[in-house]
Design a protein around this motif. Sequence first.
Motif, PDB file in Angstrom:
ATOM      1  N   CYS A 184      35.893  39.607  40.373  1.00  0.00           N
ATOM      2  CA  CYS A 184      34.883  40.656  40.243  1.00  0.00           C
ATOM      3  C   CYS A 184      33.522  40.030  39.959  1.00  0.00           C
ATOM      4  O   CYS A 184      33.385  39.184  39.079  1.00  0.00           O
ATOM      5  N   LYS A 185      32.529  40.487  40.722  1.00  0.00           N
ATOM      6  CA  LYS A 185      31.162  40.022  40.520  1.00  0.00           C
ATOM      7  C   LYS A 185      30.244  41.203  40.189  1.00  0.00           C
ATOM      8  O   LYS A 185      29.032  41.123  40.344  1.00  0.00           O
ATOM      9  N   GLY A 186      30.847  42.304  39.739  1.00  0.00           N
ATOM     10  CA  GLY A 186      30.068  43.473  39.341  1.00  0.00           C
ATOM     11  C   GLY A 186      29.207  43.172  38.124  1.00  0.00           C
ATOM     12  O   GLY A 186      29.299  42.098  37.517  1.00  0.00           O
ATOM     13  N   THR A 187      28.381  44.132  37.752  1.00  0.00           N
ATOM     14  CA  THR A 187      27.409  43.924  36.678  1.00  0.00           C
ATOM     15  C   THR A 187      28.061  43.482  35.369  1.00  0.00           C
ATOM     16  O   THR A 187      27.651  42.485  34.771  1.00  0.00           O
ATOM     17  N   ALA A 188      29.080  44.208  34.919  1.00  0.00           N
ATOM     18  CA  ALA A 188      29.720  43.853  33.641  1.00  0.00           C
ATOM     19  C   ALA A 188      30.321  42.454  33.703  1.00  0.00           C
ATOM     20  O   ALA A 188      30.176  41.662  32.761  1.00  0.00           O
ATOM     21  N   CYS A 189      30.965  42.130  34.806  1.00  0.00           N
ATOM     22  CA  CYS A 189      31.568  40.798  34.932  1.00  0.00           C
ATOM     23  C   CYS A 189      30.488  39.717  35.057  1.00  0.00           C
ATOM     24  O   CYS A 189      30.619  38.647  34.471  1.00  0.00           O
ATOM     25  N   HIS A 190      29.448  40.029  35.795  1.00  0.00           N
ATOM     26  CA  HIS A 190      28.352  39.070  35.941  1.00  0.00           C
ATOM     27  C   HIS A 190      27.743  38.731  34.580  1.00  0.00           C
ATOM     28  O   HIS A 190      27.564  37.565  34.242  1.00  0.00           O
ATOM     29  N   VAL A 191      27.457  39.775  33.804  1.00  0.00           N
ATOM     30  CA  VAL A 191      26.856  39.597  32.479  1.00  0.00           C
ATOM     31  C   VAL A 191      27.784  38.824  31.550  1.00  0.00           C
ATOM     32  O   VAL A 191      27.330  38.067  30.692  1.00  0.00           O
ATOM     33  N   ASN A 192      29.090  38.981  31.752  1.00  0.00           N
ATOM     34  CA  ASN A 192      30.069  38.331  30.868  1.00  0.00           C
ATOM     35  C   ASN A 192      30.607  37.004  31.410  1.00  0.00           C
ATOM     36  O   ASN A 192      31.628  36.515  30.921  1.00  0.00           O
ATOM     37  N   GLY A 193      29.959  36.441  32.429  1.00  0.00           N
ATOM     38  CA  GLY A 193      30.310  35.090  32.832  1.00  0.00           C
ATOM     39  C   GLY A 193      31.104  34.922  34.111  1.00  0.00           C
ATOM     40  O   GLY A 193      31.769  33.887  34.285  1.00  0.00           O
ATOM     41  N   ALA A 194      31.052  35.868  35.035  1.00  0.00           N
ATOM     42  CA  ALA A 194      31.805  35.745  36.283  1.00  0.00           C
ATOM     43  C   ALA A 194      31.417  34.500  37.074  1.00  0.00           C
ATOM     44  O   ALA A 194      32.269  33.876  37.711  1.00  0.00           O
ATOM     45  N   ASP A 195      30.129  34.124  37.024  1.00  0.00           N
ATOM     46  CA  ASP A 195      29.706  32.925  37.756  1.00  0.00           C
ATOM     47  C   ASP A 195      30.382  31.670  37.198  1.00  0.00           C
ATOM     48  O   ASP A 195      30.780  30.776  37.952  1.00  0.00           O
ATOM     49  N   MET A 196      30.535  31.624  35.885  1.00  0.00           N
ATOM     50  CA  MET A 196      31.207  30.502  35.226  1.00  0.00           C
ATOM     51  C   MET A 196      32.692  30.481  35.636  1.00  0.00           C
ATOM     52  O   MET A 196      33.267  29.414  35.874  1.00  0.00           O
ATOM     53  N   ASN A 205      35.204  36.862  46.376  1.00  0.00           N
ATOM     54  CA  ASN A 205      34.397  37.583  45.399  1.00  0.00           C
ATOM     55  C   ASN A 205      34.291  39.025  45.862  1.00  0.00           C
ATOM     56  O   ASN A 205      34.107  39.279  47.054  1.00  0.00           O
ATOM     57  N   VAL A 206      34.424  39.963  44.935  1.00  0.00           N
ATOM     58  CA  VAL A 206      34.335  41.378  45.269  1.00  0.00           C
ATOM     59  C   VAL A 206      33.280  42.039  44.395  1.00  0.00           C
ATOM     60  O   VAL A 206      32.959  41.547  43.312  1.00  0.00           O
ATOM     61  N   ALA A 207      32.758  43.155  44.873  1.00  0.00           N
ATOM     62  CA  ALA A 207      31.672  43.839  44.173  1.00  0.00           C
ATOM     63  C   ALA A 207      32.113  44.405  42.827  1.00  0.00           C
ATOM     64  O   ALA A 207      31.385  44.303  41.846  1.00  0.00           O
ATOM     65  N   CYS A 208      33.291  45.002  42.770  1.00  0.00           N
ATOM     66  CA  CYS A 208      33.757  45.587  41.511  1.00  0.00           C
ATOM     67  C   CYS A 208      35.246  45.877  41.606  1.00  0.00           C
ATOM     68  O   CYS A 208      35.725  46.372  42.620  1.00  0.00           O
ATOM     69  N   LEU A 209      35.968  45.586  40.545  1.00  0.00           N
ATOM     70  CA  LEU A 209      37.389  45.912  40.471  1.00  0.00           C
ATOM     71  C   LEU A 209      37.645  47.149  39.613  1.00  0.00           C
ATOM     72  O   LEU A 209      38.767  47.627  39.515  1.00  0.00           O
ATOM     73  N   GLY A 210      36.592  47.653  38.966  1.00  0.00           N
ATOM     74  CA  GLY A 210      36.743  48.851  38.154  1.00  0.00           C
ATOM     75  C   GLY A 210      37.434  48.608  36.826  1.00  0.00           C
ATOM     76  O   GLY A 210      38.006  49.534  36.254  1.00  0.00           O
ATOM     77  N   CYS A 211      37.404  47.391  36.353  1.00  0.00           N
ATOM     78  CA  CYS A 211      38.037  47.035  35.077  1.00  0.00           C
ATOM     79  C   CYS A 211      36.980  46.481  34.129  1.00  0.00           C
ATOM     80  O   CYS A 211      37.172  45.431  33.494  1.00  0.00           O
ATOM     81  N   CYS A 212      35.867  47.170  34.013  1.00  0.00           N
ATOM     82  CA  CYS A 212      34.701  46.651  33.299  1.00  0.00           C
ATOM     83  C   CYS A 212      34.994  46.279  31.842  1.00  0.00           C
ATOM     84  O   CYS A 212      34.406  45.341  31.313  1.00  0.00           O
ATOM     85  N   SER A 213      35.919  46.981  31.212  1.00  0.00           N
ATOM     86  CA  SER A 213      36.228  46.677  29.814  1.00  0.00           C
ATOM     87  C   SER A 213      36.950  45.338  29.664  1.00  0.00           C
ATOM     88  O   SER A 213      37.061  44.813  28.563  1.00  0.00           O
ATOM     89  N   LEU A 214      37.427  44.778  30.773  1.00  0.00           N
ATOM     90  CA  LEU A 214      38.131  43.491  30.754  1.00  0.00           C
ATOM     91  C   LEU A 214      37.247  42.334  31.229  1.00  0.00           C
ATOM     92  O   LEU A 214      37.736  41.221  31.414  1.00  0.00           O
ATOM     93  N   ALA A 215      35.975  42.591  31.437  1.00  0.00           N
ATOM     94  CA  ALA A 215      35.067  41.610  32.033  1.00  0.00           C
ATOM     95  C   ALA A 215      35.008  40.312  31.245  1.00  0.00           C
ATOM     96  O   ALA A 215      35.021  40.349  30.013  1.00  0.00           O
ATOM     97  N   PRO A 216      34.962  39.186  31.955  1.00  0.00           N
ATOM     98  CA  PRO A 216      35.114  39.015  33.402  1.00  0.00           C
ATOM     99  C   PRO A 216      36.588  39.118  33.804  1.00  0.00           C
ATOM    100  O   PRO A 216      37.479  38.715  33.067  1.00  0.00           O
ATOM    101  N   VAL A 217      36.812  39.656  34.998  1.00  0.00           N
ATOM    102  CA  VAL A 217      38.165  39.988  35.430  1.00  0.00           C
ATOM    103  C   VAL A 217      38.409  39.525  36.864  1.00  0.00           C
ATOM    104  O   VAL A 217      37.481  39.440  37.669  1.00  0.00           O
ATOM    105  N   MET A 218      39.673  39.223  37.148  1.00  0.00           N
ATOM    106  CA  MET A 218      40.083  38.940  38.521  1.00  0.00           C
ATOM    107  C   MET A 218      41.440  39.596  38.763  1.00  0.00           C
ATOM    108  O   MET A 218      42.199  39.837  37.826  1.00  0.00           O
TER     109      MET A 218
END
Length: 172
Positions: free
Chosen positions: A91-103, A129-142
């Motif tokens: 997931c590369k959505g906003t919540a995941c991005h903010v919580n370290g998806a790039d890392m 990489n996908v736009a959003c998995l809809g699991c924002c509370s688990l960010a970062p998530v795959m």
Amino acid sequence: MSEKACNCNCESARAAQFTELAPTLEQYAKVPGSLITILQKAQEIYGYLSVDAINYISECTGIKPAKIYGVATFYAQFRLQPIGKYLIMLCKGTACHVNGADMIEEAICEHLNIQDGETTEDGLFTLNNVACLGCCSLAPVMMVKSVDGDETYGNLTKDSVKAVIDEIRARG
């Protein structure tokens, strides 16, 4: 599959290659607006849309291969290359991005020696990489998709994502 099944001039060898797709083609080949349904089923059966599959669908539907290819490349859900046994959707959505998806992506890429959209040499893993998995509370998530089902992994760190990959690799 007989020529009547999809009203096309399909060569018997090619028809035999796509037998599992026959019921879908029988149902939808001549139904306007059904191309996406046919492509979804073909990808579900074969894992991706090969050039041979696109050409066969073209023969059976009367839709030019270029138009089918255009549809297949327009929608992100379609793949034109085989994927690994395990599809890692990061997931590369906003919540995941903010919580370290790039890392997390960097850790996956280094650990598997692949980039987004690539498959490991052993054919085991593909990273998308996908736009959003809809699991924002688990960010970062795959999510890892396989024939055995989908597994979601959240609150990832560089170490935890490597451990997940190693665990999956151990399963084969």
